[in-house]
Enzyme design. Sequence first.
Site, PDB file in Angstrom:
ATOM      1  N   ARG A   1       3.466  13.327  -8.633  1.00 39.52           N
ATOM      2  CA  ARG A   1       3.544  12.382  -9.747  1.00 39.52           C
ATOM      3  C   ARG A   1       2.186  12.303 -10.427  1.00 39.52           C
ATOM      4  O   ARG A   1       1.153  12.302  -9.779  1.00 39.52           O
ATOM      5  CB  ARG A   1       3.946  11.024  -9.185  1.00 39.52           C
TER       6      ARG A   1
ATOM      7  N   GLY B   1       2.668   3.788   1.389  1.00 48.24           N
ATOM      8  CA  GLY B   1       3.250   4.045   2.701  1.00 48.24           C
ATOM      9  C   GLY B   1       3.863   5.431   2.805  1.00 48.24           C
ATOM     10  O   GLY B   1       4.215   5.886   3.895  1.00 48.24           O
ATOM     11  N   ARG B   2       4.033   6.062   1.670  1.00 50.10           N
ATOM     12  CA  ARG B   2       4.629   7.416   1.704  1.00 50.10           C
ATOM     13  C   ARG B   2       4.092   8.252   0.546  1.00 50.10           C
ATOM     14  O   ARG B   2       4.799   9.082  -0.013  1.00 50.10           O
ATOM     15  CB  ARG B   2       6.140   7.330   1.610  1.00 50.10           C
TER      16      ARG B   2
ATOM     17  N   ASP C   1       7.775   4.022 -10.690  1.00 43.42           N
ATOM     18  CA  ASP C   1       8.647   3.816  -9.537  1.00 43.42           C
ATOM     19  C   ASP C   1      10.128   3.817  -9.897  1.00 43.42           C
ATOM     20  O   ASP C   1      10.738   2.779 -10.105  1.00 43.42           O
ATOM     21  CB  ASP C   1       8.265   2.554  -8.758  1.00 43.42           C
TER      22      ASP C   1
ATOM     23  N   GLY D   1       7.402   7.592   5.869  1.00 41.55           N
ATOM     24  CA  GLY D   1       6.462   8.221   4.949  1.00 41.55           C
ATOM     25  C   GLY D   1       7.070   9.355   4.136  1.00 41.55           C
ATOM     26  O   GLY D   1       6.362  10.051   3.407  1.00 41.55           O
TER      27      GLY D   1
ATOM     28  N   ARG E   1      -1.812  -1.398 -10.049  1.00 35.81           N
ATOM     29  CA  ARG E   1      -0.647  -2.241 -10.281  1.00 35.81           C
ATOM     30  C   ARG E   1      -1.079  -3.699 -10.292  1.00 35.81           C
ATOM     31  O   ARG E   1      -2.178  -4.020  -9.826  1.00 35.81           O
ATOM     32  CB  ARG E   1       0.357  -2.102  -9.113  1.00 35.81           C
TER      33      ARG E   1
ATOM     34  N   GLY F   1       0.829  -1.224   0.000  1.00 41.24           N
ATOM     35  CA  GLY F   1       0.000   0.000   0.000  1.00 41.24           C
ATOM     36  C   GLY F   1       0.851   1.257   0.000  1.00 41.24           C
ATOM     37  O   GLY F   1       2.069   1.208   0.159  1.00 41.24           O
TER      38      GLY F   1
ATOM     39  N   ASP G   1       4.314  -4.917  -7.395  1.00 38.90           N
ATOM     40  CA  ASP G   1       3.672  -3.668  -6.964  1.00 38.90           C
ATOM     41  C   ASP G   1       4.223  -2.482  -7.741  1.00 38.90           C
ATOM     42  O   ASP G   1       3.678  -1.373  -7.642  1.00 38.90           O
ATOM     43  CB  ASP G   1       3.852  -3.447  -5.456  1.00 38.90           C
TER      44      ASP G   1
HETATM   45  P1  AMP Z   1       8.968   0.792  -3.339  1.00 38.67           P
HETATM   46  O1  AMP Z   1      10.100  -0.177  -3.225  1.00 38.67           O
HETATM   47  O2  AMP Z   1       9.385   2.210  -3.367  1.00 38.67           O
HETATM   48  O3  AMP Z   1       8.043   0.440  -4.444  1.00 38.67           O
HETATM   49  O4  AMP Z   1       8.119   0.652  -1.982  1.00 38.67           O
HETATM   50  C1  AMP Z   1       7.646  -0.587  -1.519  1.00 38.67           C
HETATM   51  C2  AMP Z   1       6.717  -0.367  -0.324  1.00 38.67           C
HETATM   52  O5  AMP Z   1       7.406   0.263   0.759  1.00 38.67           O
HETATM   53  C3  AMP Z   1       5.522   0.519  -0.616  1.00 38.67           C
HETATM   54  O6  AMP Z   1       4.433   0.022   0.123  1.00 38.67           O
HETATM   55  C4  AMP Z   1       5.960   1.863  -0.106  1.00 38.67           C
HETATM   56  O7  AMP Z   1       4.877   2.685   0.248  1.00 38.67           O
HETATM   57  C5  AMP Z   1       6.760   1.461   1.131  1.00 38.67           C
HETATM   58  N1  AMP Z   1       7.767   2.480   1.492  1.00 38.67           N
HETATM   59  C6  AMP Z   1       8.922   2.751   0.868  1.00 38.67           C
HETATM   60  N2  AMP Z   1       9.584   3.744   1.461  1.00 38.67           N
HETATM   61  C7  AMP Z   1       8.830   4.132   2.517  1.00 38.67           C
HETATM   62  C8  AMP Z   1       8.958   5.129   3.558  1.00 38.67           C
HETATM   63  N3  AMP Z   1      10.015   5.927   3.611  1.00 38.67           N
HETATM   64  N4  AMP Z   1       7.970   5.201   4.465  1.00 38.67           N
HETATM   65  C9  AMP Z   1       6.900   4.393   4.426  1.00 38.67           C
HETATM   66  N5  AMP Z   1       6.715   3.456   3.487  1.00 38.67           N
HETATM   67  C10 AMP Z   1       7.662   3.319   2.546  1.00 38.67           C
HETATM   68 MG    MG Z   2       6.504   1.074  -5.365  1.00 35.72          MG
END
Ligand code: AMP
Ligand code: MG
Length: 469
Positions: free
Chosen positions: A171, A86-87, A253, A120, A178, A84, A243
Amino acid sequence: MSFPFDNSYARLGTGFSVRQAPVPVSAPHLIALNRPLAAELGLTLGSDDQMAQVFSGNALPEGAQPIAQAYAGHQFGGFSPQLGDGRAVLLGEVVDIKGRRRDIQLKGSGPTPFSRNGDGRAWLGPVLREYLVSEAMHAMGIPTTRALAAVSTGDAVYRQQGALPGAVLTRVAASHLRVGTFQFFAARQNLAALRQIYEYARDRHYPQAQTPGDLLRSIIQRQAALVAEWLGIGFIHGVMNTDNTSLAGETIDYGPCAFMDVWHPQTVYSSIDRHGRYAYDNQANVIVWNMAQLASALVPLMDDQDSAIDEFTQAINAMPAMIEAEWLRVFGAKIGLSAPTDEDRSLIDDLLALMQTAGVDFTNTFRNLPQSPADLAKAAGFEKWNVRWQARLSHEEDWRARMEAVNPAFIPRNHRVEEAIKAGVDGDFAPFRRLLDVLSRPYIDQPEAADLALPPQPHEVVRETFCGT
Ligand code: AMP
Ligand code: MG
């Protein structure tokens, strides 16, 4: 400021997302704004200060319904049933001046219920990288999410390297649906929600699809073409988890992504990709695997699951040949061929083998191929190859123009992106702006920017990229 929002995803109701306002930041400052994109979206903009407030999440434009979207995903082959946003938060959707529905999302906008242990937030480096690379991809004609704005937050973000300046990226995407969105509901065996999200995705992106099988085949076709386009410009996504695989077929991403300098098909940059799962030439295999995960998530929608499995398996098994065909089209054009045949494949393969032996720069070799670049010309066998190529070109018209239109003179070279980030951290955004401007015309020779077309000097080579985004 006013955005003509029409928020169809929020209307799906609970279960698909959670309401989540962006968390305010201390001192937002506008770094970059994509005015042509804002015009395309039909946005009315404001003063720099108003825009800094909106694009940091401190102020919400009227009609925004900020939500964090739920999704799951396979990360490096292992399934996480709940990831989901997360940020990030989706502010809402607008229908642009060409009638296309587009998501507007803030990334780095603070914690959400999906943040797990994360803060986040995003730091300036990945925000500038995504801005530069996604806009460069767009200018190269490759389907991608876009960058609308970047702001610095005035707050520190803590990563392995220490305290770093925080930033938020705005963005824009055809959608943020996804493979992992379907997986989220399939994993919960929530058939009603799976059916609802299937119909939503179909109506939004593939309205001609009559069945889940049609939808699968349409997504496979787009993803096959997309990955072939990546291979054609030496792009290595770096984290092709399910994802991070868009149902709309856009590149999404830009984490540890990078561009190959010297041609080598097994190139990997990401520090966390220890086994080369997402290496340059493995991307064509991984996308098939990702589509198989999509197929699995669609099976529960089918009444006759045995025949669905047969049908979907056939679609997946057909994908490698589809990627091959797209690859041949892409690389054929790179050597000037309008309708490359299977026989032309060896001409391309032999060139790549020569390039590997000679250890030459991928981008510049193709751009300069008509001039027989010196570092390649000295490779044993080049002359013979060149004679074959010239013979083949004698059947083509306009091959020079064809080559110039697909072989970029400028890509976001890793060392230049790093240089722009370093300067940005020190408060100097001039290198970022210059690079962004040059990359908006990738197929045009720009003599005043010749330095940005040069491969890295040995001490400038970027060997590793990091996920600490
Ligand atoms: P990503 O590898 O960037 O596609 O992120 C994978 C998952 O990790 C997703 O659910 C993001 O929302 C979460 N995520 C990545 N970085 C952070 C962060 N700094 N804080 C909270 N969630 C994160
Ligand atoms: Mg991602």
